[in-house]
Design an enzyme around this catalytic site. Structure first.
Site, PDB file in Angstrom:
ATOM      1  N   GLN B 233      42.335  43.197 -16.163  1.00  0.00           N
ATOM      2  CA  GLN B 233      40.930  43.343 -16.542  1.00  0.00           C
ATOM      3  C   GLN B 233      40.491  44.798 -16.518  1.00  0.00           C
ATOM      4  O   GLN B 233      40.731  45.508 -15.552  1.00  0.00           O
ATOM      5  CB  GLN B 233      40.060  42.558 -15.566  1.00  0.00           C
ATOM      6  N   ARG B 381      38.853  37.287 -15.821  1.00  0.00           N
ATOM      7  CA  ARG B 381      38.070  36.874 -14.653  1.00  0.00           C
ATOM      8  C   ARG B 381      36.593  37.130 -14.879  1.00  0.00           C
ATOM      9  O   ARG B 381      36.200  38.189 -15.351  1.00  0.00           O
ATOM     10  CB  ARG B 381      38.506  37.658 -13.426  1.00  0.00           C
TER      11      ARG B 381
HETATM   12  C1  LIG Z   1      35.249  48.588  -7.117  1.00  0.00           C
HETATM   13  C2  LIG Z   1      35.428  47.103  -7.131  1.00  0.00           C
HETATM   14  C3  LIG Z   1      34.331  46.262  -7.163  1.00  0.00           C
HETATM   15  C4  LIG Z   1      34.485  44.885  -7.166  1.00  0.00           C
HETATM   16  N1  LIG Z   1      33.372  44.085  -7.169  1.00  0.00           N
HETATM   17  C5  LIG Z   1      33.523  42.740  -7.117  1.00  0.00           C
HETATM   18  C6  LIG Z   1      32.386  41.862  -7.066  1.00  0.00           C
HETATM   19  O1  LIG Z   1      31.249  42.304  -7.070  1.00  0.00           O
HETATM   20  N2  LIG Z   1      32.601  40.535  -7.004  1.00  0.00           N
HETATM   21  C7  LIG Z   1      33.847  40.006  -6.988  1.00  0.00           C
HETATM   22  O2  LIG Z   1      33.967  38.798  -6.928  1.00  0.00           O
HETATM   23  N3  LIG Z   1      34.931  40.808  -7.030  1.00  0.00           N
HETATM   24  C8  LIG Z   1      34.813  42.146  -7.090  1.00  0.00           C
HETATM   25  N4  LIG Z   1      35.931  42.953  -7.135  1.00  0.00           N
HETATM   26  C9  LIG Z   1      37.254  42.357  -6.994  1.00  0.00           C
HETATM   27  C10 LIG Z   1      37.536  42.072  -5.530  1.00  0.00           C
HETATM   28  O3  LIG Z   1      36.792  42.928  -4.710  1.00  0.00           O
HETATM   29  C11 LIG Z   1      38.996  42.238  -5.183  1.00  0.00           C
HETATM   30  O4  LIG Z   1      39.749  41.455  -6.041  1.00  0.00           O
HETATM   31  C12 LIG Z   1      39.251  41.782  -3.773  1.00  0.00           C
HETATM   32  O5  LIG Z   1      38.427  42.456  -2.859  1.00  0.00           O
HETATM   33  C13 LIG Z   1      40.680  41.913  -3.347  1.00  0.00           C
HETATM   34  O6  LIG Z   1      40.778  41.480  -2.005  1.00  0.00           O
HETATM   35  P1  LIG Z   1      42.138  41.228  -1.294  1.00  0.00           P
HETATM   36  O7  LIG Z   1      41.841  40.690   0.056  1.00  0.00           O
HETATM   37  O8  LIG Z   1      43.009  40.436  -2.176  1.00  0.00           O
HETATM   38  O9  LIG Z   1      42.764  42.686  -1.179  1.00  0.00           O
HETATM   39  P2  LIG Z   1      42.277  44.042  -0.484  1.00  0.00           P
HETATM   40  O10 LIG Z   1      40.894  43.985   0.019  1.00  0.00           O
HETATM   41  O11 LIG Z   1      42.638  45.152  -1.403  1.00  0.00           O
HETATM   42  O12 LIG Z   1      43.181  44.124   0.778  1.00  0.00           O
HETATM   43  C14 LIG Z   1      44.552  44.365   0.707  1.00  0.00           C
HETATM   44  C15 LIG Z   1      45.060  44.482   2.095  1.00  0.00           C
HETATM   45  O13 LIG Z   1      46.465  44.492   2.066  1.00  0.00           O
HETATM   46  C16 LIG Z   1      46.959  45.529   2.839  1.00  0.00           C
HETATM   47  N5  LIG Z   1      48.262  45.904   2.286  1.00  0.00           N
HETATM   48  C17 LIG Z   1      48.573  46.189   0.998  1.00  0.00           C
HETATM   49  N6  LIG Z   1      49.875  46.465   0.892  1.00  0.00           N
HETATM   50  C18 LIG Z   1      50.412  46.339   2.130  1.00  0.00           C
HETATM   51  C19 LIG Z   1      51.702  46.494   2.668  1.00  0.00           C
HETATM   52  N7  LIG Z   1      52.718  46.860   1.918  1.00  0.00           N
HETATM   53  N8  LIG Z   1      51.881  46.305   3.989  1.00  0.00           N
HETATM   54  C20 LIG Z   1      50.841  45.969   4.778  1.00  0.00           C
HETATM   55  N9  LIG Z   1      49.599  45.795   4.316  1.00  0.00           N
HETATM   56  C21 LIG Z   1      49.391  45.982   3.020  1.00  0.00           C
HETATM   57  C22 LIG Z   1      45.895  46.599   2.821  1.00  0.00           C
HETATM   58  O14 LIG Z   1      45.971  47.372   3.973  1.00  0.00           O
HETATM   59  C23 LIG Z   1      44.642  45.748   2.805  1.00  0.00           C
HETATM   60  O15 LIG Z   1      44.284  45.415   4.123  1.00  0.00           O
HETATM   61  C24 LIG Z   1      35.776  44.336  -7.154  1.00  0.00           C
HETATM   62  C25 LIG Z   1      36.875  45.177  -7.120  1.00  0.00           C
HETATM   63  C26 LIG Z   1      36.718  46.544  -7.127  1.00  0.00           C
HETATM   64  C27 LIG Z   1      37.942  47.402  -7.131  1.00  0.00           C
END
Ligand SMILES: Cc1cc2nc3c(=O)[nH]c(=O)nc-3n(C[C@H](O)[C@H](O)[C@H](O)COP(=O)(O)OP(=O)(O)OC[C@H]3O[C@@H](n4cnc5c(N)ncnc54)[C@H](O)[C@@H]3O)c2cc1C
Ligand code: SF4
Ligand code: FES
Lengths: 294, 608
Positions: B233, B381
């Protein structure tokens, strides 16, 4: 390397020489490729430098407890091409990716929300990603946060800060949940407004680093932890009993009464949280609820 | 070696929710994360979180919007779970103290978002993610869940049975960033990957620098197929200089897009005559680039997003954060001037193939959050649908890993779910294997779970040792070339030639990576080493994105192909699957499930 990095110690050049003798005997091919690629990398940097009219000098604190020649703290100077809108973090990344891949600092979001790149820049605690190069006097001096143990280069140990944050029971506690599962606990708009600023903390540690009291008293909760306590103490949804409990926590010997309203925390907070004001307000609440006075 | 029932890799929204859920089911949980939890990228989410909470709205409408938004490439059982569980999960967050924005009656506010038929996006100012992340981390602290922060997970401890569906995951190997130790973590019940996005594959992205697709790359190399990787996206409103996101909330509140001639192009040129600025993201991103390409952009690069007419009070009340972002990162005061915006990589719909319980085809290995593909977003999405995905599927994976019976999954996984039709894609270059020895899994002869972990630790030690000791190429240049090639060729607009060029560059990057070495010899906080390992992951991810895009000769959701300007439902109502076959990507398909609980979703023209 000499044009971009003016080493204030000879360590790096010696280390390079070592590597070369060792490599000569074994991985001939690898070495050639590597040399070629490193030269290429520098060439690219040179090209970028020559294309820009302006370059900025960074004086960066360096320290590695483990590597010989780097275990004495020193400053390295990097010259990087200046571009409009460039932040201190951008400059550090350029220096690392083009001149010295061992240059170490924390960073992730580059948008002032992860709180990992609080640094001591030109004598003040700031987020590298939120600080425009153009707003600073050059050369720019970059050091790790004061009053914390340096792990390596610009990285400091955050454990003590986290411990203080976690010592104030930083989680919502209430006995007043509505009975219907899908029913929200109501909160007045004004109440949300009141706690709004306090909820913005990104745990960067800048305030703690700037605080003279925290520097002298290791047990002092510090501005960020007290602000965290404020965030909950002032949230009407937790109820009065809980508020009393919270005031007890921040009123402890190394709590709010240590604050001498020097405002340094408020000045450096990248999220503009009125920390000193919050601490003062908690003091008033504590007096009102007639608790102990250290 | 550390041992826990459940190991959660990553501590963003999905990881935290998974850990809390597993803990609530009585499991001993540990989180292993390369960043301290509050540094995770979930904190950057701005706009909000979708959940049907109000009269006039219900989960079925939410599911319908999501299916339509996905351009009929989402799996109905997963989408329906998302819509059904979201209200309870969001109210749960409220009960955990999350400071949502409020209505006059004290209930949480909701606002309209692109592609939604009801204003169901619940939010906390324009910093929803920050509050969600912190609220959940607070709950983790409350429960005393063990967190190993600044531990980089670099390998999964998986057995190497021939058929990936026979393999078992017993833990992970992590590099302790502070000390340089390589440590084994044994999980007796399950490992949950929650490593987030992979935006660093591109050079203009809203994603954090840490979003390097480590989870999907590791799972892929351990034998789990990755799904729908071509669907990336691009968000229509990112700041041109940095990629910092300007939330869809701005358009939700009434922000207007103008081209260089001052025309409201969404209507003026008929891109979306009904929804205008609130059409879904792919539509708006293409409209903006078309304006720029046809010479109606500003400085040949961007368009304007204007919110001045909303008035200072409303802006401060609902979008204050946007003012700071525009000022700090672009030097523009949006209360006084319009903001420059252009599309930027934002979210990856594709990821580790899972079912609706978060399970992968490898026993004991789960994935949730942006790194996973359940699949709820299909080819596009909807804004505000990622955050509910984190908590709904994070919670489900956590519960399942802790041993709760969630019933039989309806979404099939693993190579056995493949459909008859194979692709005879003629790739222009042999994608090329990359030092595959030992990468797939531990030695199958070893049966004791602890030994599988030990063995993986040994292999990882050898690999790291080698990279530290030898002399060679620095990863940074490879990464830069890869990112540039992806942005140039695998962006919003795609064509066959560009995709082939990108594959060529990816292959070169692979070749060069063979000589990669870490210049910093230190064991302490060696970020050079971490970034070097990440770069390898980026190469694998980039390849799967590009291959999937080249094979899919149709136009669906975020995937636009110059030569194929129509959605081909007869041929393409299927998921692109890519499996690691001894280092060579094996591409196959599996059918989309349009059959929901009580109804079948009928593909319709997506007009806004
Ligand atoms: C700027 C922005 C704004 C957004 N706004 C919205 C919104 O308003 N509404 C909505 O629904 N979605 C939104 N999204 C999408 C959504 O926020 C993300 O898809 C979501 O937060 C991802 O969450 P996650 O828990 O999957 O990963 P993340 O929050 O990225 O967490 C990943 C975790 O994995 C850990 N990690 C990664 N690799 C390793 C490794 N090799 N070893 C150990 N740890 C590792 C990191 O330390 C981190 O703790 C937005 C995204 C962005 C970028
Ligand atoms: S209060 Fe401000 S300065 Fe202190 S940790 Fe929080 S964000 Fe940083
Ligand atoms: S990089 Fe996240 S706060 Fe600066």
């Amino acid at each position: 390397m000499s044009t971009q990095i003016e080493q204030e110690s000879e360590a790096e050049t010696e280390a390079e020489a070592d590597v070369e003798t060792e490599a000569e005997s074994t991985h001939q091919q690898r070495r050639l490729t590597a040399k070629h690629d490193r030269a290429d990398m520098r060439q690219r940097a040179e090209a970028e430098l020559s294309e820009t009219d302006e370059t900025v000098k960074l004086k960066v604190f360096r320290y590695d407890p483990e590597v010989e020649g780097k275990s004495d703290p020193r400053f390295d100077t990097f010259r990087v091409p200046f571009t409009k809108g460039m932040t201190v973090l951008d400059a550090l990344i350029f220096a690392r990716d083009h001149f010295d891949s061992s240059l170490t600092f924390r960073h992730s979001c580059r948008q002032a929300i992860c709180g990992s790149d609080a640094l001591f820049i030109n004598g003040r605690q700031r987020l590298g990603c939120k600080t425009q190069m153009s707003d600073l006097d050059w050369p720019v001096r970059i050091e790790p946060l004061p009053h914390a143990e340096v792990v390596k280069d610009l990285v400091v140990d955050m454990e003590h800060f986290y411990d203080q944050m976690e010592s104030v029971e930083p989680y919502f506690q209430t006995n007043d949940l509505p009975s219907g599962e899908l029913e929200e606990q109501r909160q007045d708009r004004a109440n949300r407004e009141k706690i709004k600023m306090s909820t913005r903390c990104i745990w960067c540690g800048a305030c703690m680093s700037s605080c003279n009291i925290a520097a002298g008293d290791n047990e002092y909760l510090g501005p960020a932890a007290i602000n965290k306590a404020y965030r909950f103490a002032m949230d009407e949804r937790e109820g009065e009993d809980m508020q009393e409990h919270r005031l007890n926590i921040i009123e402890q010997e190394h709590g709010v009464w240590r604050c001498q309203t020097q405002f340094s925390c408020t000045e450096v907070c990248p999220k503009d949280i009125p920390l000193t004001e919050h601490i003062q307000e908690l003091k008033r609440e504590a007096v009102k609820s007639n608790l102990k006075f250290w | 070696m550390h041992e826990h029932d459940v190991i959660v890799v990553g501590a963003g929204g999905a990881g935290l929710r998974a850990a809390i859920a597993a803990h609530e089911e009585g499991a001993d949980v540990a989180m292993v994360t390369k960043l301290h939890p509050v540094r995770s990228h979930t904190g950057a989410a701005e706009g909000g979180i979708n959940a049907a909470l109000r009269d006039g709205d219900d989960w079925e409408l939410h599911a319908y919007d999501t299916m339509k938004g996905s351009d009929y490439l989402g799996d109905a059982p997963a989408i329906e779970k998302l819509a059904q569980d979201a209200p309870e999960e969001v109210v749960q967050l409220e009960h955990w103290g999350m400071p949502f924005s409020r209505e006059d009656d004290g209930r949480v506010s909701q606002r309209p978002f692109g592609g939604l038929s009801f204003p169901r996006t619940t939010y906390a100012g324009a910093e929803t993610g920050h509050h969600l992340l912190h609220t959940m981390y607070e709950q983790v602290v409350k429960r005393g869940i063990t967190v190993y922060d600044e531990f980089y997970v670099s390998r999964l401890a998986v057995t190497d049975h021939d058929d990936p569906e026979d393999r078992e995951c017993h833990g992970v190997v992590a590099y302790d960033i502070k000390s340089g130790d390589i440590v084994g973590f044994r999980a007796t019940n399950g490992v949950i990957l929650a490593t987030g996005g992979d935006g660093q594959v591109f050079d203009h992205t809203t994603n954090a620098v840490a979003n390097t697709g480590d989870g999907p790359a590791m799972a892929y190399r351990a034998g789990v197929p990755v799904e729908d990787m071509e669907f990336v996206q691009f968000h229509p409103t990112t700041l041109p200089s940095t990629g910092v996101l300007i939330s869809e909330g701005v358009r939700g509140e009434g922000g207007i897009l103008y081209n260089g001639n001052g025309e409201r192009f969404m209507f003026e040129y008929g891109y979306a005559n009904n929804a205008g600025e609130l059409a879904s993201r792919d539509v708006v991103a293409r409209a903006e680039l078309t304006e720029v390409n046809q010479g109606r952009g500003i400085e040949d690069e961007y368009v304007h997003l204007d919110m001045r007419h909303l008035g200072e009070e409303r802006i401060y009340d609902r979008l204050e954060n946007i003012i700071h972002l525009a000022e700090d990162f672009e030097g523009v005061d949006p209360v006084e001037e319009p903001m420059p915006v252009k599309p930027g990589q934002h979210y990856h719909m594709g990821g580790v193939e899972t079912n609706e319980h978060g399970q992968t085809c490898i026993d004991g290995l789960y994935a949730a959050g942006e790194c996973a593909c359940a699949s709820v977003h299909g080819s596009n999405r909807l804004g505000g649908n990622a955050l509910p995905e984190l908590i709904v599927f994070g919670a489900r994976a956590g519960r399942h890993a802790a041993g709760t019976d969630l019933g039989t999954a309806e979404v099939p996984t693993g190579p056995s779910a493949r459909s008859e039709d194979e692709t005879d894609l003629d790739t222009p270059v042999d994608p090329g294997a990359l030092e595959t020895d030992g990468d797939v899994a531990a030695d199958g002869a070893l049966v004791e779970p602890a030994e599988v972990v030990d063995h993986a630790v040994e292999m990882e030690r050898a690999r790291v040792e080698d990279m530290l000791e030898r002399d060679g190429t620095n990863h940074a240049e490879i990464r830069e070339d890869l990112q540039k090639a992806m942005t140039r060729n695998v962006n919003v607009f795609r064509n066959e030639e560009g995709l082939k060029t990108a594959l060529e560059t990816i292959r070169e990057c692979r070749e060069r990576y063979k000589d990669v070495a870490v210049a910093d010899p230190s064991r302490t906080f060696n970020t050079d080493l971490i970034h070097t390992i990440e770069t390898r992951n980026l190469i694998d991810i980039a390849e799967t994105i590009t291959l999937g895009a080249l094979a899919r000769d149709e136009f669906r959701g975020a995937h636009w192909r110059q030569e194929h300007q129509e959605r081909k439902d007869d041929e393409w109502l299927k998921h692109t699957m890519i499996a690691w076959d001894g280092g060579t990507p094996d591409l196959y398909y599996k059918p989309v499930i349009l059959e929901g609980e009580n109804k079948e979703y009928e593909p319709k023209v997506r007009s806004y």
